[in-house]
Design an enzyme around this catalytic site. Structure first.
Site, PDB file in Angstrom:
ATOM      1  N   ASP A  87      50.381 107.100  16.251  1.00 50.40           N
ATOM      2  CA  ASP A  87      50.393 106.181  17.383  1.00 50.40           C
ATOM      3  C   ASP A  87      49.767 106.880  18.584  1.00 50.40           C
ATOM      4  O   ASP A  87      50.369 107.765  19.192  1.00 50.40           O
ATOM      5  CB  ASP A  87      51.825 105.756  17.711  1.00 50.40           C
ATOM      6  CG  ASP A  87      51.883 104.625  18.728  1.00 50.40           C
ATOM      7  OD1 ASP A  87      50.858 104.377  19.395  1.00 50.40           O
ATOM      8  OD2 ASP A  87      52.942 103.993  18.855  1.00 50.40           O
TER       9      ASP A  87
ATOM     10  N   TYR B  97      60.894  91.743  25.293  1.00 52.41           N
ATOM     11  CA  TYR B  97      59.726  92.536  25.698  1.00 52.41           C
ATOM     12  C   TYR B  97      59.728  92.744  27.217  1.00 52.41           C
ATOM     13  O   TYR B  97      59.963  93.820  27.707  1.00 52.41           O
ATOM     14  CB  TYR B  97      58.428  91.874  25.235  1.00 52.41           C
ATOM     15  CG  TYR B  97      57.221  92.769  25.433  1.00 52.41           C
ATOM     16  CD1 TYR B  97      56.960  93.793  24.534  1.00 52.41           C
ATOM     17  CD2 TYR B  97      56.370  92.606  26.522  1.00 52.41           C
ATOM     18  CE1 TYR B  97      55.872  94.642  24.714  1.00 52.41           C
ATOM     19  CE2 TYR B  97      55.280  93.448  26.712  1.00 52.41           C
ATOM     20  CZ  TYR B  97      55.032  94.456  25.805  1.00 52.41           C
ATOM     21  OH  TYR B  97      53.971  95.304  25.989  1.00 52.41           O
TER      22      TYR B  97
ATOM     23  N   SER C  37      57.312  98.950  21.810  1.00 51.44           N
ATOM     24  CA  SER C  37      56.395  99.370  22.858  1.00 51.44           C
ATOM     25  C   SER C  37      57.098  99.263  24.213  1.00 51.44           C
ATOM     26  O   SER C  37      58.103  99.935  24.443  1.00 51.44           O
ATOM     27  CB  SER C  37      55.114  98.536  22.800  1.00 51.44           C
ATOM     28  OG  SER C  37      54.081  99.135  23.543  1.00 51.44           O
TER      29      SER C  37
ATOM     30  N   HIS D 148      50.406 102.245  16.188  1.00 53.02           N
ATOM     31  CA  HIS D 148      51.262 101.448  17.067  1.00 53.02           C
ATOM     32  C   HIS D 148      51.740 100.161  16.394  1.00 53.02           C
ATOM     33  O   HIS D 148      52.621  99.491  16.917  1.00 53.02           O
ATOM     34  CB  HIS D 148      50.504 101.120  18.358  1.00 53.02           C
ATOM     35  CG  HIS D 148      51.381 100.715  19.488  1.00 53.02           C
ATOM     36  ND1 HIS D 148      52.380 101.534  19.998  1.00 53.02           N
ATOM     37  CD2 HIS D 148      51.434  99.577  20.235  1.00 53.02           C
ATOM     38  CE1 HIS D 148      52.983 100.921  20.998  1.00 53.02           C
ATOM     39  NE2 HIS D 148      52.441  99.731  21.163  1.00 53.02           N
TER      40      HIS D 148
END
Length: 717
Positions: free
Chosen positions: A642, A478, A558, A677
């Site tokens: 999203d 991430y 993301s 999302h």
């Protein structure tokens, strides 16, 4: 279970010894039109040929989505073991899951999923122990895509407000009910976004939202968040704006929370996802003025509790790893703050309950928990059940017992009942799952990134793994927004590891594992550090024979989708498979959609200055797909609803890859319809997604059958 464990061991041996093979699937990509759209930044022109895909409401975009999905699912349908993966995921997923209980009024409430229910159900029981369904989100819609996204009770528990999301959107509706009769007490409130519900007695509540944007509500920019007060029994149109309605109060994120004693309203206001101002109002006085606690956004600060005229706050102001401070209502600004629990070398996450503070510290991403009184005196260390992640330490002031959870990468989450006075705890609930944690192991290693920085990584796999460079491996990352990746169990990852797979998670810069300094080291003009950390993690796994280029997949969602997109365009030679999910992939235009401008603390924007523009353009995945380059097999995933990271990012990236891919590796996009999302996605859709992702990954690593056939045979038998 013993038979299954024996077969698992055989399957791992088979996975190591077999030489995978498969026939390639020929892909004919749909044609994607190009348009002559050009932007100019600081005198430099930048082409944007797929700009038209940003219009999520156009018939042309809708037709493109349908044609891409037809191609993608046509490919996925030909993977011979995709159905076996789905069946195994369903079997392993099908166990009872229970959330930690919490008390409201005369009832104890808890979330439960019987196994394969699309959404968790809220149950409750009184002291007599008789359970009953309180809310069943599975009945909100026929296809399970309307989800419960928030639940808040009045202090006496007689009223509840719950928020729902339709189709995965961040826009919410609020429904208020009488908890005894279960009857709705007034009209549904609409158009709420990035908000909870905070009650003021039984009279009304505070919530936040934006004005409904002009154009598409799924992609149009929203940048002025407002805090409202809704009085029960009155029309929503009459709701009073408490904060955020003027030019001087304009912020992208505004939230309000009523203190537990209902004396104060605390208001947080931010222009980005990091840093906030802090205000309060005295609710015991009519038309009380707004009192400033913090007038700048140089820190992340929130009120954890108040008592009498004292206010305790958690802050990283001049304390990158956070601390707890106290101030008086009369003099609440920073120069009057006094340390109660000082900053340490480890990052603090704080909770409160039963008259105590509970401090969770991350020590190389592993939880350690301590209990303090409100004067800062250490009461005890809470000895956790193992090495992993703890959560949920906290409750109401009068609680003498509450529940916490514990998990790690190979241990399904369990809950424990904790006594705040004695520190004793007992296991409250443990899942009954067809997975034996003792067959697996996690190892934390530290590797060196490009600039010499030491980065931790936890590697989890079946015991007895042979380090031969041929193990299918997912490297997940991430690296942003001060978010920490701590050990937690995933059913999907358990299935991956059953197949002899390795699951590796590095704690990259940009995250919060080592505090604000670690976060800042992966932001703006230092963002390349995040990609370098990830690349170095991949190189470590290859050098140490966990895997090789041919058996390595990189995955993230993301901001992690950006990580994958940047890594695969910078080092397409490093991995066999790339799996960017709901990614931020157009770094020149991300801030023009929905609340994207709020991410500028981490990214900066192309409009800031020439240096920032050139830096963003230098790594923006959409702008760095190069012609005649052999990119890894890529499955881009997104949702058509999203409205956080709009799907246009993924659309444009997939179009660029399909136009410029030189090799035979497929570059596909899987677009989930009526999904957002990720939060609230029905279990049935989640299982299908993982079957497709894992199937695509293994097939493109060369497998024409699952590595661990023994597991599947046991399931079929």
């Amino acid at each position: 279970m013993k038979k299954l464990s024996f077969l698992l061991a055989i399957g791992t041996f088979i996975a190591c010894k077999q030489e995978p093979k498969k026939e390639p699937i020929v892909v004919n990509y749909p044609a994607t039109n190009k348009v002559d759209t050009v932007d100019t930044y600081f005198g430099e022109t930048v082409k944007d040929p797929y700009r038209w895909l940003e219009d999520d409401r156009s018939p042309e975009t809708e037709a493109w989505v349908k044609s891409q999905n037809k191609t993608t699912f046509g490919y996925l349908d030909k993977i011979p073991f995709r159905t076996d993966l789905k069946n195994r995921l369903e079997k392993l997923w099908n166990y009872e899951k229970l959330g930690s209980p919490f008390k409201e009024g005369d009832y104890t409430y808890f979330y439960k999923n019987d196994g394969l229910q699309n959404q968790y159900v809220v149950y409750r029981k009184k002291e007599d122990g008789k359970e009953e369904v309180f809310l069943d989100p599975n009945k909100f819609s026929e296809d399970g895509t309307t989800s419960l996204m928030g639940l808040s009770f009045t202090e006496d528990g007689s009223l509840a407000g719950y928020l729902i999301s339709e189709g995965g959107s961040d826009w919410r509706k609020a429904i208020i009910i009488n908890t005894e009769t279960m009857q709705q007490v007034e009209d549904t409130l609409v158009d709420i976004k990035f908000s909870g519900i905070s009650w003021k007695g039984n009279e009304g509540f505070f919530y936040s939202s934006y004005d409904k944007p002009k154009g598409s509500e799924l992609s149009a920019k929203t940048d002025q968040h407002k805090l409202y007060y809704h009085k029960l029994g009155t029309p929503q149109a009459e709701d009073q704006v408490i904060f955020g309605g003027t030019a001087t109060e304009k912020h992208r994120y505004v939230g309000g929370r009523v203190s537990e004693d209902e004396r104060f309203l605390f208001i947080s206001a931010s222009v980005s996802t990091s840093g906030n101002k802090l205000f309060m109002k005295d609710l015991t006085k009519a038309n009380s003025p707004l009192i400033t606690l913090l007038d700048h956004t140089d820190s992340d600060t929130y009120v954890i509790d108040n008592e009498g005229d004292q206010i305790w706050m958690v802050t990283n102001l001049e304390a990158p790893n956070k601390k707890i401070v106290v101030a008086s209502v009369a003099n609440p600004t920073p120069e009057n703050w006094k340390d109660v629990i000082p900053e340490t070398e480890n990052v603090l996450t704080a909770g409160k309950g039963g008259g105590y503070f509970f401090t969770e510290y991350m020590v190389d991403a592993i939880s350690k928990v301590y209990q303090y009184n409100y004067d800062g005196k250490l009461i005890r260390e809470v000895k956790l059940p193992g090495v992993g992640s703890a959560g949920g330490f906290g409750g109401k002031d009068e609680d003498k017992e509450f529940y916490f959870s514990f998990t790690n990468y190979n241990t399904p989450g369990s809950s424990y009942k904790y006594n705040v006075d004695t520190g004793a705890y007992e296991q409250y609930w443990k899942p009954e799952i067809d997975f034996n944690p003792s067959d697996y192991e996690s190892t934390q290693v530290f590797y060196t990134s490009k600039d010499g920085t030491k980065v931790p990584m936890i590697i989890t796999h079946k015991k007895g793994l042979e380090l031969n460079g041929k193990n299918p491996t997912i490297l997940y990352g991430y690296g942003g927004f001060n978010i920490s990746l701590t050990p937690s169990f995933s059913i999907a990852n358990a299935v991956w590891m059953e197949q002899g797979g390795v699951y590796a998670v590095p704690n990259l810069r940009g995250g919060g594992e080592y505090g604000k300094k670690w976060h800042n080291a992966g932001t703006k003009l230092q963002k390349q550090n995040v990609f370098d950390d990830f690349i170095a993690g991949a190189e470590y796994l290859i050098e140490n024979k966990y895997t090789s280029k041919e058996f390595l997949a990189i995955r993230g969602g993301s901001n992690g989708g950006l990580l994958v997109g940047a890594t695969m365009t910078q080092r397409p030679d490093l991995m066999q498979v790339a799996l960017p999910a709901v990614g931020v992939l157009d770094m020149l235009r991300y801030h023009t959609f929905t609340a994207g401008a709020g991410w500028a603390y981490d990214y900066g924007t192309a409009e800031d200055n020439k240096e920032m523009f050139e830096y963003l353009k230098g790594y923006s995945p959409v702008h760095n797909v190069k012609p005649e380059t052999n990119y890894p097999a890529t499955l881009v995933t997104t949702g058509d609803h999203d409205d956080r990271v709009v799907p246009a990012h993924s659309f444009k990236f997939a179009a660029e890859l399909q136009a410029k891919q030189a090799g035979s590796n497929p570059t596909l996009i899987r677009i989930e319809t009526n999904a957002g999302h990720g939060a609230g996605t029905p279990v049935s859709k989640t299982i299908e997604q993982y079957a497709d992702i894992f199937g695509f990954t293994l097939f493109n690593m060369g497998y024409d059958a699952l590595p661990n056939q023994a597991v599947i045979k046991e399931f079929k038998d």
